[in-house]
Design a protein around this motif. Structure first.
Motif, PDB file in Angstrom:
ATOM      1  N   UNK A 153       0.812  -1.213   0.000  1.00  0.00           N
ATOM      2  CA  UNK A 153       0.000   0.000   0.000  1.00  0.00           C
ATOM      3  C   UNK A 153       0.851   1.270   0.000  1.00  0.00           C
ATOM      4  N   UNK A 154       2.161   1.120  -0.009  1.00  0.00           N
ATOM      5  CA  UNK A 154       3.006   2.312  -0.019  1.00  0.00           C
ATOM      6  C   UNK A 154       3.168   2.868  -1.427  1.00  0.00           C
ATOM      7  N   UNK A 155       3.146   1.984  -2.423  1.00  0.00           N
ATOM      8  CA  UNK A 155       3.217   2.433  -3.806  1.00  0.00           C
ATOM      9  C   UNK A 155       4.564   3.021  -4.164  1.00  0.00           C
ATOM     10  N   UNK A 156       4.561   3.847  -5.206  1.00  0.00           N
ATOM     11  CA  UNK A 156       5.797   4.457  -5.678  1.00  0.00           C
ATOM     12  C   UNK A 156       5.459   5.771  -6.359  1.00  0.00           C
ATOM     13  N   UNK A 157       6.476   6.568  -6.549  1.00  0.00           N
ATOM     14  CA  UNK A 157       6.275   7.881  -7.150  1.00  0.00           C
ATOM     15  C   UNK A 157       5.854   7.770  -8.611  1.00  0.00           C
ATOM     16  N   UNK A 158       5.160   8.804  -9.091  1.00  0.00           N
ATOM     17  CA  UNK A 158       4.712   8.825 -10.480  1.00  0.00           C
ATOM     18  C   UNK A 158       5.911   8.673 -11.420  1.00  0.00           C
ATOM     19  N   UNK A 168      11.618  -1.150  -1.136  1.00  0.00           N
ATOM     20  CA  UNK A 168      12.037  -0.103  -0.218  1.00  0.00           C
ATOM     21  C   UNK A 168      11.233  -0.171   1.083  1.00  0.00           C
ATOM     22  N   UNK A 169      11.800   0.325   2.191  1.00  0.00           N
ATOM     23  CA  UNK A 169      11.043   0.356   3.439  1.00  0.00           C
ATOM     24  C   UNK A 169       9.899   1.353   3.385  1.00  0.00           C
ATOM     25  N   UNK A 170       8.896   1.121   4.214  1.00  0.00           N
ATOM     26  CA  UNK A 170       7.743   2.010   4.323  1.00  0.00           C
ATOM     27  C   UNK A 170       8.036   3.035   5.415  1.00  0.00           C
ATOM     28  N   UNK A 178       0.068   1.333  12.539  1.00  0.00           N
ATOM     29  CA  UNK A 178       0.655   0.100  13.059  1.00  0.00           C
ATOM     30  C   UNK A 178       2.054   0.378  13.617  1.00  0.00           C
ATOM     31  N   UNK A 179       2.282  -0.032  14.854  1.00  0.00           N
ATOM     32  CA  UNK A 179       3.551   0.238  15.534  1.00  0.00           C
ATOM     33  C   UNK A 179       4.525  -0.944  15.447  1.00  0.00           C
ATOM     34  N   UNK A 180       4.081  -2.129  15.850  1.00  0.00           N
ATOM     35  CA  UNK A 180       4.917  -3.313  15.679  1.00  0.00           C
ATOM     36  C   UNK A 180       4.949  -3.597  14.188  1.00  0.00           C
ATOM     37  N   UNK A 181       6.143  -3.686  13.615  1.00  0.00           N
ATOM     38  CA  UNK A 181       6.247  -3.593  12.148  1.00  0.00           C
ATOM     39  C   UNK A 181       7.339  -4.526  11.634  1.00  0.00           C
ATOM     40  N   UNK A 182       6.953  -5.596  10.959  1.00  0.00           N
ATOM     41  CA  UNK A 182       7.878  -6.535  10.317  1.00  0.00           C
ATOM     42  C   UNK A 182       7.357  -6.738   8.899  1.00  0.00           C
ATOM     43  N   UNK A 183       7.707  -5.838   7.993  1.00  0.00           N
ATOM     44  CA  UNK A 183       6.952  -5.684   6.752  1.00  0.00           C
ATOM     45  C   UNK A 183       7.879  -5.519   5.553  1.00  0.00           C
ATOM     46  N   UNK A 184       7.471  -6.104   4.441  1.00  0.00           N
ATOM     47  CA  UNK A 184       8.016  -5.759   3.144  1.00  0.00           C
ATOM     48  C   UNK A 184       6.855  -5.375   2.242  1.00  0.00           C
ATOM     49  N   UNK A 185       7.067  -4.399   1.407  1.00  0.00           N
ATOM     50  CA  UNK A 185       5.991  -3.919   0.540  1.00  0.00           C
ATOM     51  C   UNK A 185       5.406  -5.069  -0.276  1.00  0.00           C
ATOM     52  N   UNK A 186       6.221  -5.765  -1.027  1.00  0.00           N
ATOM     53  CA  UNK A 186       5.757  -6.924  -1.804  1.00  0.00           C
ATOM     54  C   UNK A 186       6.937  -7.861  -2.034  1.00  0.00           C
ATOM     55  N   UNK A 187       6.725  -9.139  -1.814  1.00  0.00           N
ATOM     56  CA  UNK A 187       7.630 -10.174  -2.319  1.00  0.00           C
ATOM     57  C   UNK A 187       6.864 -11.477  -2.419  1.00  0.00           C
ATOM     58  N   UNK A 188       7.239 -12.273  -3.405  1.00  0.00           N
ATOM     59  CA  UNK A 188       6.721 -13.636  -3.505  1.00  0.00           C
ATOM     60  C   UNK A 188       7.863 -14.634  -3.620  1.00  0.00           C
ATOM     61  N   UNK A 196      11.556  -5.147   6.641  1.00  0.00           N
ATOM     62  CA  UNK A 196      12.084  -3.994   7.374  1.00  0.00           C
ATOM     63  C   UNK A 196      11.360  -3.904   8.713  1.00  0.00           C
ATOM     64  N   UNK A 197      12.133  -3.620   9.766  1.00  0.00           N
ATOM     65  CA  UNK A 197      11.538  -3.541  11.095  1.00  0.00           C
ATOM     66  C   UNK A 197      11.122  -2.106  11.417  1.00  0.00           C
TER      67      UNK A 197
END
Length: 509
Positions: A153-158, A168-170, A178-188, A196-197
């Motif tokens: 949901x972070x997307x990217x610049x035009x 990239x990290x969010x 959301x405070x507790x954060x163990x996230x990647x924008x997209x990977x399969x 990124x923490x």
């Protein structure tokens, strides 16, 4: 202190504590929302009354269709933990992905809005930083908040390539509460997966990422079991690549023995069985992880007062009608599994009527006793979650505003709007009525009844229901380019613009 005074002090002290608790439960989120909600609080549907605000654990799979799970009478997939959970839960037989593609589903879930309101109708576009979302609302209500896994949901610049934004990290200000954060924008790449923490430090998930992600969820729950919390655990599987589950799960399935849906054409069946075997391996691996998570919730002693939801953001055609993946309006793509367990309030049973993606947030807020923002467009069904109760003459909207990627224009993709009722599917594209199915007599959607004189009255009724939905959501049903221009979006370089002869492409496939 004289003994006779001690009970009096204890009594009045208890009253003060109760008053403080009631103030906390009825916390006004006006600073976030800006107005009062018209939503009602869910009634108590069992004899047990929760002692505190309910926790929420929301487990999200990616591309897991409703038909591929044991409790849905599928005897060839191995999902013992979800099958056990289903006996303790409300089973939503017609949970519908309003837009059957990744980022739009996620934005509608977190905001309770339709895609033309929040603006995420195309992958890799950014959800507004100021959006009113599930994480922000629960945090304002005093909850600890956590998110693990895929974000998208972070997307990217035009004009920036989408792969750059996916790696990239969010930023902290764009984590939607959301405070507790163990996230990647997209990977399969499930076996070579990083995240990124909270401090945007790059970390690696060891092995098949769903398993350490579940361990992280268990750690969060253990640390917060004495306080109300909300946790979203967002897995990548069973989304393709189909053949990357751990070997021990792949070994459980022999492709040539698998039975396919009747709407898979003969020429696709060998490929379909191979893909299905890999898909099942991912699903069974997730079932194992979910079993560990459920056990941890039981051991923490919080199961009764925890709303536990399992669902998926959309399905996968898996070669039904000769197609793979999502975006299509058929049940294989739009219907997802959904279980909701909340022992303190909800009795197990079946909910047959459709529920759409924007309805999830207000329904969860209703169950949690939290006021619903006016920005939310979905319906609060919390008071209707009684097994066997009709949710009303409800139809879930299904739509594709901009076709892209695997179903871009040159691959036959087209804009559509439709509705899924408990029995019927009705869909229009820009040329007019396109699909009409009686899903009761034709569960594999193999006989298109659109414009059949024998069903003219039914089609007229469904058309009226669809038009009412479009009016309510302020949807003029314009060509895709109009919305891309309105939101100042560029097509991804992988996609083609609409061909000039688009409206002449054969629609009957």
């Amino acid at each position: 202190m004289p003994d006779f005074k001690r009970p009096i002090l204890i009594f009045f002290g208890g009253l003060l504590l109760l008053a403080g608790y009631m103030y906390q439960v009825e916390i006004d989120v006006s600073s976030l929302i800006g107005s009062e909600s018209t939503a009602s609080t869910a009634p108590i549907l069992t004899d047990r009354i929760p002692d505190s605000k309910p926790n929420l654990v929301f487990v999200l799979a990616d591309q897991w269709r409703a038909q591929e799970i044991g409790y849905a009478s599928n005897t060839q997939i191995i999902t013992p933990n979800l099958d056990k959970l289903s006996a303790q839960s409300l089973i939503f037989q017609n949970a519908v992905a309003t837009m059957a593609v990744c980022a739009p589903w996620r934005a509608s879930f977190l905001t309770g809005q339709y895609p033309l309101t929040h603006g995420i109708f195309y992958n890799d576009k950014p959800l507004a930083t100021k959006a009113v979302t599930l994480g922000k609302i629960y945090k304002e209500a005093g909850y600890q908040t956590g998110y693990i896994g895929k974000w998208h949901l972070n997307g990217h610049a035009r004009g920036e390539n989408s792969s750059a934004g996916r790696n990239l990290p969010v930023p902290k200000e764009r984590r939607q509460g959301f405070d507790y954060w163990k996230v990647r924008e997209v990977t399969h790449d499930y076996n070579n997966s990083y995240y990124f923490d909270e401090e945007n430090r790059k970390q690696t998930w060891s092995g098949y990422d769903a398993f350490p992600q579940t361990d992280s969820a268990i750690s969060f729950i253990s640390r917060n079991k004495k306080n109300p919390f909300v946790l979203v655990l967002s897995y990548g599987p069973p989304h393709d690549p189909y053949f990357s589950a751990p070997k021990e799960y792949q070994a459980l399935y022999v492709a040539k023995k698998l039975v396919l849906r009747p709407n898979v054409a003969v020429e696709f069946q060998d490929s379909a069985r191979r893909v299905l075997a890999g898909y099942y391996a991912h699903a069974t691996a997730l079932d194992h992880a979910i079993g560990d998570l459920l056990e941890a919730i039981e051991l923490a002693g919080i199961a009764d007062n925890t709303i536990f939801v399992f669902t998926s953001e959309h399905g996968d055609m898996l070669m039904s009608k000769g197609a793979l993946k999502k975006q299509r309006p058929w049940d294989e793509a739009i219907k997802v599994p959904m279980l909701m367990r909340y022992p303190a309030k909800l009795k197990p049973g079946i909910v047959e009527n459709p529920i759409g993606t924007p309805d999830l947030l207000p329904t969860l807020l209703g169950l949690s006793g939290i006021k619903i923002p006016k920005s939310v467009e979905g319906e609060d069904f919390s008071k209707d979650l009684v097994p066997g109760r009709d949710l009303g003459n409800h139809a879930a909207l299904i739509e594709l505003i901009v076709p892209f990627h695997e179903w871009k224009f040159l691959n036959g993709g087209r804009e559509y709007r439709g509705i899924r009722t408990v029995r019927y599917t009705y869909v229009k594209d820009l040329k007019g009525p396109w699909l009409l199915y009686d899903n009761q007599t034709d569960p594999y959607q193999m006989k298109n009844l659109v414009n059949d004189p024998a069903h003219a009255d039914l089609q007229k009724e469904l058309e009226a229901m669809l038009q009412a939905k479009l009016r309510k959501t302020k949807d003029e049903f314009l060509p895709a380019d109009a919305y891309m221009t309105q939101w100042n979006y560029l097509y991804d370089p992988r996609d083609s613009l609409r061909p000039k002869d688009y409206l002449m492409i054969n629609r009957d496939f």
